[in-house]
Design a protein around this motif. Structure first.
Motif, PDB file in Angstrom:
ATOM      1  N   THR A  76     -28.780  23.913 -26.362  1.00  0.00           N
ATOM      2  CA  THR A  76     -27.970  23.248 -27.384  1.00  0.00           C
ATOM      3  C   THR A  76     -26.663  22.773 -26.765  1.00  0.00           C
ATOM      4  OG1 THR A  76     -27.024  25.371 -28.058  1.00  0.00           O
ATOM      5  CG2 THR A  76     -28.954  24.584 -29.270  1.00  0.00           C
ATOM      6  N   LEU A  77     -26.162  21.665 -27.255  1.00  0.00           N
ATOM      7  CA  LEU A  77     -24.893  21.128 -26.782  1.00  0.00           C
ATOM      8  C   LEU A  77     -23.877  21.170 -27.914  1.00  0.00           C
ATOM      9  CD1 LEU A  77     -27.317  19.190 -25.378  1.00  0.00           C
ATOM     10  CD2 LEU A  77     -25.314  18.381 -24.156  1.00  0.00           C
ATOM     11  N   SER A  78     -22.624  21.333 -27.551  1.00  0.00           N
ATOM     12  CA  SER A  78     -21.540  21.366 -28.525  1.00  0.00           C
ATOM     13  C   SER A  78     -20.313  20.703 -27.916  1.00  0.00           C
ATOM     14  CB  SER A  78     -21.182  22.808 -28.905  1.00  0.00           C
ATOM     15  OG  SER A  78     -22.230  23.456 -29.564  1.00  0.00           O
ATOM     16  N   LEU A  79     -19.317  20.497 -28.763  1.00  0.00           N
ATOM     17  CA  LEU A  79     -18.005  20.140 -28.254  1.00  0.00           C
ATOM     18  C   LEU A  79     -17.464  21.365 -27.531  1.00  0.00           C
ATOM     19  CD1 LEU A  79     -16.032  17.652 -28.584  1.00  0.00           C
ATOM     20  CD2 LEU A  79     -14.812  19.102 -30.225  1.00  0.00           C
ATOM     21  N   VAL A  80     -16.962  21.190 -26.327  1.00  0.00           N
ATOM     22  CA  VAL A  80     -16.421  22.300 -25.542  1.00  0.00           C
ATOM     23  C   VAL A  80     -14.946  22.033 -25.289  1.00  0.00           C
ATOM     24  CG1 VAL A  80     -16.498  23.505 -23.325  1.00  0.00           C
ATOM     25  CG2 VAL A  80     -18.627  22.858 -24.474  1.00  0.00           C
ATOM     26  N   THR A 104     -14.790  18.094 -24.230  1.00  0.00           N
ATOM     27  CA  THR A 104     -15.964  17.479 -23.635  1.00  0.00           C
ATOM     28  C   THR A 104     -17.188  17.856 -24.463  1.00  0.00           C
ATOM     29  OG1 THR A 104     -17.198  17.133 -21.573  1.00  0.00           O
ATOM     30  CG2 THR A 104     -16.473  19.392 -22.040  1.00  0.00           C
ATOM     31  N   VAL A 105     -18.343  17.392 -24.066  1.00  0.00           N
ATOM     32  CA  VAL A 105     -19.600  17.798 -24.693  1.00  0.00           C
ATOM     33  C   VAL A 105     -20.504  18.313 -23.588  1.00  0.00           C
ATOM     34  CG1 VAL A 105     -21.602  17.102 -26.050  1.00  0.00           C
ATOM     35  CG2 VAL A 105     -19.376  16.078 -26.526  1.00  0.00           C
ATOM     36  N   ILE A 157     -25.803  12.198 -25.128  1.00  0.00           N
ATOM     37  CA  ILE A 157     -24.558  12.280 -25.898  1.00  0.00           C
ATOM     38  C   ILE A 157     -24.222  10.925 -26.522  1.00  0.00           C
ATOM     39  CG2 ILE A 157     -22.063  12.639 -25.701  1.00  0.00           C
ATOM     40  CD1 ILE A 157     -22.757  14.669 -23.415  1.00  0.00           C
ATOM     41  N   ASP A 158     -24.321   9.861 -25.735  1.00  0.00           N
ATOM     42  CA  ASP A 158     -23.996   8.521 -26.241  1.00  0.00           C
ATOM     43  C   ASP A 158     -24.911   8.125 -27.395  1.00  0.00           C
ATOM     44  OD1 ASP A 158     -21.950   8.259 -24.430  1.00  0.00           O
ATOM     45  OD2 ASP A 158     -23.063   6.975 -23.028  1.00  0.00           O
ATOM     46  N   ALA A 159     -26.205   8.464 -27.278  1.00  0.00           N
ATOM     47  CA  ALA A 159     -27.150   8.132 -28.347  1.00  0.00           C
ATOM     48  C   ALA A 159     -26.774   8.862 -29.638  1.00  0.00           C
ATOM     49  CB  ALA A 159     -28.564   8.494 -27.923  1.00  0.00           C
ATOM     50  N   TYR A 160     -26.311  10.098 -29.508  1.00  0.00           N
ATOM     51  CA  TYR A 160     -25.885  10.893 -30.671  1.00  0.00           C
ATOM     52  C   TYR A 160     -24.667  10.250 -31.338  1.00  0.00           C
ATOM     53  CZ  TYR A 160     -23.366  14.796 -32.941  1.00  0.00           C
ATOM     54  OH  TYR A 160     -22.663  15.598 -33.799  1.00  0.00           O
ATOM     55  N   PHE A 161     -23.681   9.859 -30.541  1.00  0.00           N
ATOM     56  CA  PHE A 161     -22.495   9.218 -31.103  1.00  0.00           C
ATOM     57  C   PHE A 161     -22.859   7.897 -31.780  1.00  0.00           C
ATOM     58  CE2 PHE A 161     -19.621  11.488 -27.844  1.00  0.00           C
ATOM     59  CZ  PHE A 161     -19.323  12.487 -28.752  1.00  0.00           C
ATOM     60  N   PHE A 207     -25.666  11.055 -15.257  1.00  0.00           N
ATOM     61  CA  PHE A 207     -26.336  12.199 -15.866  1.00  0.00           C
ATOM     62  C   PHE A 207     -27.159  11.760 -17.072  1.00  0.00           C
ATOM     63  CE2 PHE A 207     -22.954  14.063 -13.498  1.00  0.00           C
ATOM     64  CZ  PHE A 207     -23.323  15.360 -13.194  1.00  0.00           C
ATOM     65  N   ALA A 208     -28.394  12.261 -17.153  1.00  0.00           N
ATOM     66  CA  ALA A 208     -29.219  11.989 -18.330  1.00  0.00           C
ATOM     67  C   ALA A 208     -28.561  12.561 -19.588  1.00  0.00           C
ATOM     68  CB  ALA A 208     -30.607  12.595 -18.136  1.00  0.00           C
ATOM     69  N   THR A 209     -27.805  13.647 -19.424  1.00  0.00           N
ATOM     70  CA  THR A 209     -27.116  14.258 -20.555  1.00  0.00           C
ATOM     71  C   THR A 209     -26.134  13.286 -21.199  1.00  0.00           C
ATOM     72  OG1 THR A 209     -27.354  16.484 -19.637  1.00  0.00           O
ATOM     73  CG2 THR A 209     -25.609  16.174 -21.249  1.00  0.00           C
ATOM     74  N   ARG A 210     -25.507  12.430 -20.383  1.00  0.00           N
ATOM     75  CA  ARG A 210     -24.561  11.463 -20.948  1.00  0.00           C
ATOM     76  C   ARG A 210     -25.289  10.490 -21.874  1.00  0.00           C
ATOM     77  NH1 ARG A 210     -19.637   8.788 -19.929  1.00  0.00           N
ATOM     78  NH2 ARG A 210     -19.393   7.331 -21.662  1.00  0.00           N
ATOM     79  N   GLY A 211     -26.472  10.056 -21.493  1.00  0.00           N
ATOM     80  CA  GLY A 211     -27.249   9.189 -22.362  1.00  0.00           C
ATOM     81  C   GLY A 211     -27.597   9.878 -23.670  1.00  0.00           C
TER      82      GLY A 211
END
Length: 310
Positions: A166-170, A241-242, A207-211, A201-205
């Motif tokens: 899971t990812l969150s605002l950190v 950050t996320v 995050i961007d899709a979520y925003f 990073f694939a994680t950035r994609g």
């Protein structure tokens, strides 16, 4: 002429580089020697394997077919050699492991510690690679295991689910939300300065899709292609950050703040080549990883009603 393994390696090197000179440099032999050895191979099999008529050397149709089996033969031989060296009591051995970049920030440390503490004779070769590169390296027998995300995998790749990330605002201690466990609406991040992973990073994609889905446009004040740099920036500035929640376990100066709606979770998987020989080291690492994941599940389980001791 008796066919030798070097002839297969020579042919594949020329095919990979499409050039005799560059292949010879990689193999540390002279170009005339390489050309002569490949011609000997062609005489032995009785067919032309390389088309030398163009600016680039390429495999003929027969060469493509032959190279396919040559690669498989060399992979099988390498697997046989590892099988001979494999030691069932785990007093020695080797493991070639790759993982996607975010996992090197929180996953490789505990897993390497477990493996080394219990089996110090096993050598561990760890690489940080994008997911598509991990899968192609597994198929090429350059790796024993990979850790990445669940999703469509290449044919021949076997995936075993490990846990949900899971990812969150950190945030760090200087952020106004430090220590808060109250969920924050994602829309409140519009215009807010964030430090985020770069597009490498694939994680950035993710995050961007979520925003984008939630029509939120933060201000990206910092981009970093290093998670350690990103966590240090967040620790020392009011920027958020996320990142994966799990990363904060080993960083007491960082704390997760849940967002609402929550970021989509991702399933972490252990990857291997379906037909690959699984050494004792690979089997033991798989077992240790599953045990470690079960420990995490216990730590993250809800507290029984009434608190501890009830």
């Amino acid at each position: 002429m008796a066919l030798e393994l070097r002839h297969l390696r020579y042919l594949l090197a020329v095919a990979e580089h499409a050039n005799f000179t560059r292949a010879a440099e990689e193999l540390h032999i002279s170009q005339p020697t390489l050309s002569q050895q490949v011609k000997q191979l062609e005489r032995t099999v009785g067919v032309q394997l390389l088309d030398r008529s163009g600016r680039a050397v390429r495999l003929t149709d027969a060469g493509e077919s032959y190279a396919h089996y040559a690669r498989r033969a060399l992979q099988d031989l390498a697997a046989a050699e590892r099988a001979v060296l494999d030691v069932r009591d785990l007093s020695r051995g080797a493991l070639r492991l790759a993982m996607t970049p975010t996992f090197t920030a929180y996953l490789i440390g505990p897993l390497a510690e477990l493996l080394h503490t219990r089996h110090p004779g096993i050598t561990l070769d760890v690489r940080e690679l994008p997911q598509d590169r991990i899968e192609s390296a597994l198929l090429a027998d350059e790796l024993d295991l990979g850790i990445a995300f669940h999703g469509p995998h290449l044919p021949g790749i076997s995936a075993t689910d490990l846990f949900t990330e899971t990812l969150s605002l950190v945030v760090g201690p200087r952020h106004s939300r430090a220590g808060s466990t109250r969920a924050l609406p994602v829309t409140s991040l519009t215009g807010q300065p964030l430090a985020l992973l770069s597009g490498d990073f694939a994680t950035r994609g993710h995050i961007d899709a979520y925003f984008t889905l939630h029509r939120t446009t933060p201000s990206v004040a910092v981009q970093a292609n290093s998670i350690s740099a990103l966590t240090e920036i967040v620790r020392r500035t009011p920027l958020a950050t996320v990142l994966p929640d799990a990363l904060t376990r080993d960083h007491p100066h960082l704390s997760p703040v849940p967002l609402t709606p929550a970021l989509p979770s991702r399933t972490v998987t252990l990857l291997r080549r379906e037909a690959a020989y699984q050494s004792s080291a690979a089997q033991e690492f798989t077992r240790l990883t599953r045990d470690w994941v079960r420990t995490l599940d216990t730590l993250d389980a809800p507290m029984p009603e009434g608190g501890p001791g009830r």
